[in-house]
Design an enzyme around this catalytic site. Structure first.
Site, PDB file in Angstrom:
ATOM      1  N   TYR A  46     -11.084  -3.173   3.817  1.00 27.14           N
ATOM      2  CA  TYR A  46     -10.183  -2.639   4.842  1.00 27.14           C
ATOM      3  C   TYR A  46     -10.997  -2.468   6.120  1.00 27.14           C
ATOM      4  O   TYR A  46     -11.862  -1.598   6.202  1.00 27.14           O
ATOM      5  CB  TYR A  46      -9.624  -1.305   4.360  1.00 27.14           C
ATOM      6  N   ASP A  86      -5.240   9.815   9.045  1.00 25.80           N
ATOM      7  CA  ASP A  86      -3.864   9.473   9.410  1.00 25.80           C
ATOM      8  C   ASP A  86      -3.402  10.187  10.660  1.00 25.80           C
ATOM      9  O   ASP A  86      -3.679  11.379  10.869  1.00 25.80           O
ATOM     10  CB  ASP A  86      -2.916   9.811   8.260  1.00 25.80           C
ATOM     11  N   GLU A 141       0.859  -1.183   0.000  1.00 25.55           N
ATOM     12  CA  GLU A 141       0.000   0.000   0.000  1.00 25.55           C
ATOM     13  C   GLU A 141       0.895   1.232   0.000  1.00 25.55           C
ATOM     14  O   GLU A 141       1.709   1.426   0.915  1.00 25.55           O
ATOM     15  CB  GLU A 141      -0.910  -0.002   1.233  1.00 25.55           C
TER      16      GLU A 141
END
Length: 264
Positions: free
Chosen positions: A168, A55, A44
């Site tokens: 995910y 993030d 990734e």
């Protein structure tokens, strides 16, 4: 679509993450190759973004280092092009929607197809907006990989039924970053997802040790590790490829110790 789902059929998958152009072009290429050679099933690759809402501080700092290195979207494509001379490891991009929109959906996805990029993870793409990009991605056999979180609730069925590539699964609330504790309902969350799809699941956010990777591999079809690897890159800089390769081998061994139940 892509062949990403096939990767999960015979063993538990390991998906490491690095940020493109952190700390520079050549090191990123070497990191991708080192990850592939050490046993990564999918790499990734994060496209740096100024406001990465999913993030944590480790990856945000990597984005800033990449900006210092004058990264552009075309730089990321050039990194993949250079890596493709040494490895055919499946690659997916972690990106934000504005990057793809600004480049142009068709142009971006065509470039991905030309470089054999298999999928996109787009954390700020709501399920309800998928139709603006998914038909174009399908034209180029690229998966738009959905995220399912602990708070997806009644939307899990819709997201799972429309998924391709892999799903995910976000391990905990909040942003990325190393954690010592995870939501104790992860097993139930994955079981809920599996009611609606045979698309494989991979757990990410916070996993950073071989022991944690083994635990997550017992729950899902694969494991994603980002911040721990990005932190290695931050510390080792141009010497990072050897270190991320060593770490990947440790995770690979832990994940391989878990027997896979074949994905249909």
């Amino acid at each position: 679509m892509s062949n990403l789902s096939e990767i999960f059929k015979n063993h538990k998958a390991f998906i490491p993450f690095v940020v493109a152009d952190d700390p520079d072009f050549d090191t990123t290429v070497k990191n991708v190759v080192a990850l592939a050679n050490a046993g990564a099933d999918i790499v990734e690759l994060g496209i740096p973004f100024s406001d990465p809402v999913a993030d944590g501080p480790v990856i945000q700092a990597a984005d800033l280092r990449a900006f210092d290195a004058k990264v552009r979207t075309k730089t990321v494509f050039e990194i993949v092009e250079a890596a493709r001379k040494q490895t055919d490891v499946p690659i997916v991009f972690l990106t934000y929607l504005n990057i793809v929109f600004k480049y142009g959906y068709d142009a971006f996805l065509k470039r991905c197809a030309d470089l054999d990029v298999s999928g996109l993870v787009i954390p700020d793409l709501p399920y309800e907006s998928r139709d603006e990009i998914v038909p174009i991605a399908e034209k180029y056999n690229i998966d738009i990989i959905p995220l399912i979180t602990l708070t997806s609730g009644h939307r899990i069925e819709k997201i799972a039924k429309s998924a391709s590539g892999f799903i995910y699964v976000v391990s905990s609330l909040g942003i990325t970053g190393e954690r010592n504790e995870f939501f104790n309902g992860l097993k139930d969350l994955v079981a809920n997802i599996k009611q609606y799809t045979d698309v494989p699941t991979a757990i990410g956010f916070g996993v950073h040790t071989p022991e944690q990777a083994r635990t997550m591999a017992e729950i899902a079809d694969g494991v994603i590790i980002g911040s721990a690897i990005v932190d290695i890159v931050a510390k080792e800089k141009q010497q990072a490829p050897a270190a991320v390769g060593k770490f990947t081998k440790q995770i690979r061994e832990a994940v391989n110790s878990v027997k896979q139940v074949p994905v249909k």
